[in-house]
Design a protein around this motif. Structure first.
Motif, PDB file in Angstrom:
ATOM      1  N   PRO A 113       0.847  -1.205   0.000  1.00 39.53           N
ATOM      2  CA  PRO A 113       0.000   0.000   0.000  1.00 39.53           C
ATOM      3  C   PRO A 113       0.875   1.244   0.000  1.00 39.53           C
ATOM      4  N   TRP A 114       0.433   2.285  -0.679  1.00 41.05           N
ATOM      5  CA  TRP A 114       1.244   3.500  -0.758  1.00 41.05           C
ATOM      6  C   TRP A 114       1.530   4.073   0.626  1.00 41.05           C
ATOM      7  N   GLY A 115       0.597   3.919   1.545  1.00 39.91           N
ATOM      8  CA  GLY A 115       0.796   4.459   2.882  1.00 39.91           C
ATOM      9  C   GLY A 115       1.924   3.796   3.644  1.00 39.91           C
ATOM     10  N   ALA A 116       2.314   2.580   3.232  1.00 40.92           N
ATOM     11  CA  ALA A 116       3.390   1.857   3.903  1.00 40.92           C
ATOM     12  C   ALA A 116       4.752   2.129   3.276  1.00 40.92           C
ATOM     13  N   VAL A 117       4.774   2.799   2.114  1.00 40.35           N
ATOM     14  CA  VAL A 117       6.021   3.046   1.397  1.00 40.35           C
ATOM     15  C   VAL A 117       6.798   4.182   2.047  1.00 40.35           C
ATOM     16  N   GLU A 118       8.050   3.936   2.354  1.00 38.84           N
ATOM     17  CA  GLU A 118       8.926   4.976   2.904  1.00 38.84           C
ATOM     18  C   GLU A 118       9.673   5.711   1.798  1.00 38.84           C
ATOM     19  N   THR A 119      10.144   4.962   0.812  1.00 33.86           N
ATOM     20  CA  THR A 119      10.829   5.583  -0.317  1.00 33.86           C
ATOM     21  C   THR A 119      10.900   4.609  -1.480  1.00 33.86           C
ATOM     22  N   VAL A 120      11.021   5.167  -2.671  1.00 32.24           N
ATOM     23  CA  VAL A 120      11.294   4.393  -3.884  1.00 32.24           C
ATOM     24  C   VAL A 120      12.559   4.993  -4.474  1.00 32.24           C
ATOM     25  N   ARG A 121      13.557   4.166  -4.747  1.00 30.72           N
ATOM     26  CA  ARG A 121      14.847   4.715  -5.166  1.00 30.72           C
ATOM     27  C   ARG A 121      15.537   3.793  -6.165  1.00 30.72           C
ATOM     28  N   ALA A 122      16.497   4.368  -6.872  1.00 32.29           N
ATOM     29  CA  ALA A 122      17.290   3.604  -7.833  1.00 32.29           C
ATOM     30  C   ALA A 122      18.747   3.997  -7.671  1.00 32.29           C
ATOM     31  N   GLY A 123      19.554   3.073  -7.143  1.00 36.35           N
ATOM     32  CA  GLY A 123      20.993   3.278  -7.040  1.00 36.35           C
ATOM     33  C   GLY A 123      21.657   2.365  -8.046  1.00 36.35           C
ATOM     34  N   TYR A 124      22.235   1.285  -7.548  1.00 34.01           N
ATOM     35  CA  TYR A 124      22.736   0.247  -8.442  1.00 34.01           C
ATOM     36  C   TYR A 124      21.622  -0.732  -8.807  1.00 34.01           C
ATOM     37  N   SER A 125      20.506  -0.670  -8.071  1.00 37.57           N
ATOM     38  CA  SER A 125      19.306  -1.440  -8.381  1.00 37.57           C
ATOM     39  C   SER A 125      18.102  -0.611  -7.959  1.00 37.57           C
ATOM     40  N   SER A 126      16.947  -0.937  -8.526  1.00 37.61           N
ATOM     41  CA  SER A 126      15.719  -0.242  -8.163  1.00 37.61           C
ATOM     42  C   SER A 126      15.076  -0.964  -6.981  1.00 37.61           C
ATOM     43  N   GLU A 127      14.555  -0.199  -6.027  1.00 35.99           N
ATOM     44  CA  GLU A 127      13.990  -0.838  -4.844  1.00 35.99           C
ATOM     45  C   GLU A 127      12.963   0.071  -4.176  1.00 35.99           C
ATOM     46  N   VAL A 128      12.081  -0.566  -3.438  1.00 37.98           N
ATOM     47  CA  VAL A 128      11.105   0.150  -2.624  1.00 37.98           C
ATOM     48  C   VAL A 128      11.335  -0.245  -1.173  1.00 37.98           C
ATOM     49  N   VAL A 129      11.293   0.734  -0.286  1.00 43.13           N
ATOM     50  CA  VAL A 129      11.436   0.480   1.149  1.00 43.13           C
ATOM     51  C   VAL A 129      10.075   0.711   1.795  1.00 43.13           C
ATOM     52  N   ALA A 130       9.550  -0.327   2.446  1.00 41.84           N
ATOM     53  CA  ALA A 130       8.231  -0.242   3.065  1.00 41.84           C
ATOM     54  C   ALA A 130       8.257  -0.958   4.404  1.00 41.84           C
ATOM     55  N   ASP A 131       7.722  -0.318   5.441  1.00 41.11           N
ATOM     56  CA  ASP A 131       7.701  -0.879   6.798  1.00 41.11           C
ATOM     57  C   ASP A 131       9.094  -1.320   7.248  1.00 41.11           C
ATOM     58  N   GLY A 132      10.116  -0.579   6.838  1.00 44.49           N
ATOM     59  CA  GLY A 132      11.484  -0.862   7.247  1.00 44.49           C
ATOM     60  C   GLY A 132      12.169  -1.976   6.493  1.00 44.49           C
ATOM     61  N   VAL A 133      11.515  -2.533   5.472  1.00 44.26           N
ATOM     62  CA  VAL A 133      12.087  -3.640   4.709  1.00 44.26           C
ATOM     63  C   VAL A 133      12.310  -3.195   3.267  1.00 44.26           C
ATOM     64  N   LYS A 134      13.440  -3.606   2.688  1.00 43.32           N
ATOM     65  CA  LYS A 134      13.777  -3.239   1.318  1.00 43.32           C
ATOM     66  C   LYS A 134      13.382  -4.375   0.371  1.00 43.32           C
TER      67      LYS A 134
END
Length: 228
Positions: free
Chosen positions: A98-119
């Motif tokens: 859920p969008w409300g649980a998303v902390e960040t969406v980022r792309a460094g060496y890989s694309s990832e979403v961080v939600a509820d403290g988990v990547k």
């Protein structure tokens, strides 16, 4: 086509109108998967039709083992982003975020979403450092008032791009495909993250429809090899 392959539709709220999810995939990964499946199928059919002894059975077992893995890593990965949540379909797991649980969406060496403290990695949006550097060089030339680097010859043999007017600078700037996809996901997060219907917990489901046949193929292949 499975239910996961169909566009999920989220309610728009007060208007009752519905909109399809945005779907993010890797065209290169899908093309590579189709090629690998075609080659594997051709080799397996040849072994089954013309093989002797246990060769046809080994070919069938190898096909049962390899096809789910190829599909899992090439055709299966996708990110479905709607108004309430994003659904991340990775090789062996599907993650409902859920969008409300998303902390960040980022792309460094890989694309990832961080939600509820988990990547969670976004397999469907691979990062190309080469494409990112190419876009950065292009934008630096535009910002400095210089024309972009000449590309390959066009239909009529033309090379390069004429000098741009100041008003055209923004229109000509580039972003690497992965960074552009992450920007779109961030926009959706900013738009929908605070909505009441976009709140909830992250749900993770193992994709046994991929894991089970691959394990069965591996066991069958091991038995055939062991028994000779």
């Amino acid at each position: 086509m499975t239910s996961e392959d169909k566009d999920q539709r989220d309610g728009a709220g007060s208007g009752g109108q519905e909109f399809p999810d945005r779907v993010f995939r890797s065209p290169a990964g899908m093309a590579g998967g189709i090629v690998l499946l075609a080659i594997g199928l051709w080799l397996s059919i040849d072994a089954i039709v013309g093989g002797e002894g246990s060769t046809p059975w080994l070919a069938l077992a190898g096909l049962l083992f390899a096809v789910p893995l190829v599909v899992a890593f090439t055709l299966r990965p996708a990110v479905f982003a709607g108004e309430r949540r994003m659904r991340v379909r990775n090789p062996f797991r599907t993650i409902e975020v859920p969008w409300g649980a998303v902390e960040t969406v980022r792309a460094g060496y890989s694309s990832e979403v961080v939600a509820d403290g988990v990547k969670y990695q976004l397999w469907a949006i691979p990062v190309s450092l080469r494409a990112r550097k190419k876009a950065t060089r292009h934008n630096e030339r535009i910002a400095a008032g210089r024309p972009p680097s000449p590309g390959p010859g066009g239909l009529f043999g033309g090379r390069g791009v004429p000098n741009l007017d100041p008003g055209e600078t923004e229109m000509r700037e580039r972003r690497a495909p992965s960074d552009q996809s992450i920007d779109e996901l961030r926009e959706l997060l900013e738009t929908h993250g605070r909505k009441e219907e976009a709140q909830g917990k992250v749900a993770v489901r193992w994709s046994f429809e991929v894991i089970a046949p691959a394990v069965a193929g591996a066991v069958l292949l091991a038995v055939l090899l062991a028994t000779g």
